[in-house]
Write a protein that holds these residues in place. Structure first.
Motif, PDB file in Angstrom:
ATOM      1  N   PHE A 114       1.302  -1.264  -0.266  1.00  0.00           N
ATOM      2  CA  PHE A 114       0.359  -0.409  -0.047  1.00  0.00           C
ATOM      3  C   PHE A 114       1.186   1.220   0.562  1.00  0.00           C
ATOM      4  O   PHE A 114       0.124   2.352  -0.601  1.00  0.00           O
ATOM      5  CB  PHE A 114      -0.659  -0.101   1.423  1.00  0.00           C
ATOM      6  CG  PHE A 114      -0.322   0.607   2.588  1.00  0.00           C
ATOM      7  CD1 PHE A 114      -0.076   2.320   3.131  1.00  0.00           C
ATOM      8  CD2 PHE A 114      -0.046  -0.535   3.045  1.00  0.00           C
ATOM      9  CE1 PHE A 114       0.412   2.238   4.032  1.00  0.00           C
ATOM     10  CE2 PHE A 114       0.874  -0.435   3.952  1.00  0.00           C
ATOM     11  CZ  PHE A 114       1.472   1.081   4.960  1.00  0.00           C
ATOM     12  N   ALA A 115       1.820   1.098   0.440  1.00  0.00           N
ATOM     13  CA  ALA A 115       3.162   2.235   0.657  1.00  0.00           C
ATOM     14  C   ALA A 115       4.072   2.537  -0.762  1.00  0.00           C
ATOM     15  O   ALA A 115       4.898   1.165  -0.901  1.00  0.00           O
ATOM     16  CB  ALA A 115       3.223   2.491   2.111  1.00  0.00           C
ATOM     17  N   THR A 116       4.443   3.248  -0.391  1.00  0.00           N
ATOM     18  CA  THR A 116       5.761   3.319  -1.762  1.00  0.00           C
ATOM     19  C   THR A 116       6.866   3.502  -0.713  1.00  0.00           C
ATOM     20  O   THR A 116       6.208   2.706  -0.181  1.00  0.00           O
ATOM     21  CB  THR A 116       6.109   4.779  -2.267  1.00  0.00           C
ATOM     22  OG1 THR A 116       6.475   5.342  -1.353  1.00  0.00           O
ATOM     23  CG2 THR A 116       4.834   5.812  -2.037  1.00  0.00           C
ATOM     24  N   LEU A 117       8.021   2.659  -1.002  1.00  0.00           N
ATOM     25  CA  LEU A 117       9.221   2.407  -1.019  1.00  0.00           C
ATOM     26  C   LEU A 117       9.631   3.276  -0.169  1.00  0.00           C
ATOM     27  O   LEU A 117      10.748   3.527   1.449  1.00  0.00           O
ATOM     28  CB  LEU A 117      10.088   2.019  -1.910  1.00  0.00           C
ATOM     29  CG  LEU A 117      10.007   0.326  -2.815  1.00  0.00           C
ATOM     30  CD1 LEU A 117      11.518   0.286  -3.147  1.00  0.00           C
ATOM     31  CD2 LEU A 117      10.024  -0.352  -1.386  1.00  0.00           C
ATOM     32  N   GLU A 118      10.011   4.720  -0.690  1.00  0.00           N
ATOM     33  CA  GLU A 118      10.199   5.624   0.126  1.00  0.00           C
ATOM     34  C   GLU A 118       9.097   6.171   1.864  1.00  0.00           C
ATOM     35  O   GLU A 118       9.745   6.408   3.030  1.00  0.00           O
ATOM     36  CB  GLU A 118      10.583   6.960  -0.525  1.00  0.00           C
ATOM     37  CG  GLU A 118      10.379   8.102   0.812  1.00  0.00           C
ATOM     38  CD  GLU A 118      11.785   8.336   1.016  1.00  0.00           C
ATOM     39  OE1 GLU A 118      12.451   8.544   2.037  1.00  0.00           O
ATOM     40  OE2 GLU A 118      12.476   7.801   0.074  1.00  0.00           O
ATOM     41  N   ASN A 119       8.132   5.666   1.527  1.00  0.00           N
ATOM     42  CA  ASN A 119       7.195   5.502   3.269  1.00  0.00           C
ATOM     43  C   ASN A 119       7.054   4.337   3.439  1.00  0.00           C
ATOM     44  O   ASN A 119       7.337   4.601   5.058  1.00  0.00           O
ATOM     45  CB  ASN A 119       5.530   5.418   2.456  1.00  0.00           C
ATOM     46  CG  ASN A 119       5.123   6.634   2.166  1.00  0.00           C
ATOM     47  OD1 ASN A 119       4.316   6.378   0.992  1.00  0.00           O
ATOM     48  ND2 ASN A 119       6.013   7.846   1.841  1.00  0.00           N
ATOM     49  N   GLN A 120       7.928   3.343   3.123  1.00  0.00           N
ATOM     50  CA  GLN A 120       7.982   2.508   3.786  1.00  0.00           C
ATOM     51  C   GLN A 120       9.602   2.678   5.006  1.00  0.00           C
ATOM     52  O   GLN A 120       9.804   2.195   5.650  1.00  0.00           O
ATOM     53  CB  GLN A 120       8.448   0.937   2.796  1.00  0.00           C
ATOM     54  CG  GLN A 120       7.076   0.233   2.380  1.00  0.00           C
ATOM     55  CD  GLN A 120       6.605  -1.027   1.648  1.00  0.00           C
ATOM     56  OE1 GLN A 120       7.648  -1.601   2.408  1.00  0.00           O
ATOM     57  NE2 GLN A 120       6.158  -0.851   1.265  1.00  0.00           N
ATOM     58  N   ARG A 121      10.772   3.666   4.343  1.00  0.00           N
ATOM     59  CA  ARG A 121      11.737   3.285   4.945  1.00  0.00           C
ATOM     60  C   ARG A 121      11.590   4.442   5.411  1.00  0.00           C
ATOM     61  O   ARG A 121      12.064   4.420   6.842  1.00  0.00           O
ATOM     62  CB  ARG A 121      12.762   4.629   3.888  1.00  0.00           C
ATOM     63  CG  ARG A 121      13.295   3.429   2.319  1.00  0.00           C
ATOM     64  CD  ARG A 121      14.731   3.756   1.649  1.00  0.00           C
ATOM     65  NE  ARG A 121      14.489   3.201   0.508  1.00  0.00           N
ATOM     66  CZ  ARG A 121      14.212   3.505  -0.430  1.00  0.00           C
ATOM     67  NH1 ARG A 121      13.350   4.187  -1.149  1.00  0.00           N
ATOM     68  NH2 ARG A 121      14.608   2.119  -1.244  1.00  0.00           N
ATOM     69  N   GLU A 122      10.775   5.468   5.632  1.00  0.00           N
ATOM     70  CA  GLU A 122      10.150   6.406   6.428  1.00  0.00           C
ATOM     71  C   GLU A 122       9.562   6.112   7.879  1.00  0.00           C
ATOM     72  O   GLU A 122      10.251   5.453   8.674  1.00  0.00           O
ATOM     73  CB  GLU A 122       8.961   7.141   6.422  1.00  0.00           C
ATOM     74  CG  GLU A 122       9.102   8.644   6.815  1.00  0.00           C
ATOM     75  CD  GLU A 122       8.354   9.924   5.645  1.00  0.00           C
ATOM     76  OE1 GLU A 122       7.606  10.555   6.814  1.00  0.00           O
ATOM     77  OE2 GLU A 122       7.821   9.883   5.240  1.00  0.00           O
ATOM     78  N   LEU A 123       8.439   4.809   7.436  1.00  0.00           N
ATOM     79  CA  LEU A 123       7.963   4.198   8.468  1.00  0.00           C
ATOM     80  C   LEU A 123       8.753   2.945   9.188  1.00  0.00           C
ATOM     81  O   LEU A 123       9.251   2.916  10.813  1.00  0.00           O
ATOM     82  CB  LEU A 123       6.881   3.131   8.114  1.00  0.00           C
ATOM     83  CG  LEU A 123       6.111   2.535   8.979  1.00  0.00           C
ATOM     84  CD1 LEU A 123       5.752   3.212  10.509  1.00  0.00           C
ATOM     85  CD2 LEU A 123       5.087   1.849   8.018  1.00  0.00           C
ATOM     86  N   HIS A 124       9.525   3.006   8.551  1.00  0.00           N
ATOM     87  CA  HIS A 124      10.795   1.831   9.316  1.00  0.00           C
ATOM     88  C   HIS A 124      11.788   2.349   9.855  1.00  0.00           C
ATOM     89  O   HIS A 124      12.420   2.411  10.978  1.00  0.00           O
ATOM     90  CB  HIS A 124      11.004   1.457   8.605  1.00  0.00           C
ATOM     91  CG  HIS A 124      12.896   0.590   8.638  1.00  0.00           C
ATOM     92  ND1 HIS A 124      14.284   0.360   8.837  1.00  0.00           N
ATOM     93  CD2 HIS A 124      12.453  -1.630   9.037  1.00  0.00           C
ATOM     94  CE1 HIS A 124      14.312  -0.825   9.454  1.00  0.00           C
ATOM     95  NE2 HIS A 124      13.655  -1.847   9.901  1.00  0.00           N
TER      96      HIS A 124
END
Length: 145
Positions: free
Chosen positions: A122-132
């Motif tokens: 559901f999230a872009t790779l950039e969003n996933q990196r930020e969440l991580h």
């Protein structure tokens, strides 16, 4: 007047809700292999870290000494893991996957990974990196276990 929960509390509650839902979906997949999420954790960690001490495995899984013994007993009964005395320290045990355990882990771990990737899509790779990064920061701020 209704009490409005603080944003941090609402976020924490929602984080728990999402964690619960993801665990429920992942557990359903593990049912096909007659594995609990905790047993899957043992297989996945032993696949990544072959021949580790029983205590280190317990630490990686965030379980007590008593819990790890029960988990390993059940997995040994299914011929998925084996314990043997540590040759360097006879007071500890080294845990590893059996041939049957390696075969099961080789199948179930990538399948679970694909499910997690699907849920995170559901999230872009950039969003996933930020969440991580946010979760890592939260983890660090909470201190050691």
């Amino acid at each position: 007047m209704k009490h409005q929960l603080n944003l941090g509390v609402r976020t924490w509650l929602h984080l728990n809700r999402v964690r619960f839902k993801v665990e429920k979906h992942l557990a359903k997949h593990l049912d096909c292999y007659d594995l609990t999420p905790a047993q899957f954790g043992v297989l996945a960690h032993l696949q990544a870290y072959p021949d580790i001490s029983q205590q280190r495995l317990a630490n990686l899984l965030f379980v007590t000494k008593g819990n790890i013994v029960g988990l390993l007993n059940r997995l040994e009964q299914r011929d998925l893991v084996q314990r043997r005395p540590d040759p360097e320290d006879g007071r500890t045990h080294v845990v590893s996957l059996t041939e049957r355990g390696r075969a099961l882990a080789a199948q179930v771990v990538p399948e679970q990974e694909k499910l997690v990737v699907k849920y995170m899509a559901f999230a872009t790779l950039e969003n996933q990196r930020e969440l991580h990064q946010l979760l890592l920061t939260l983890d660090r701020n909470l201190g050691s276990d």
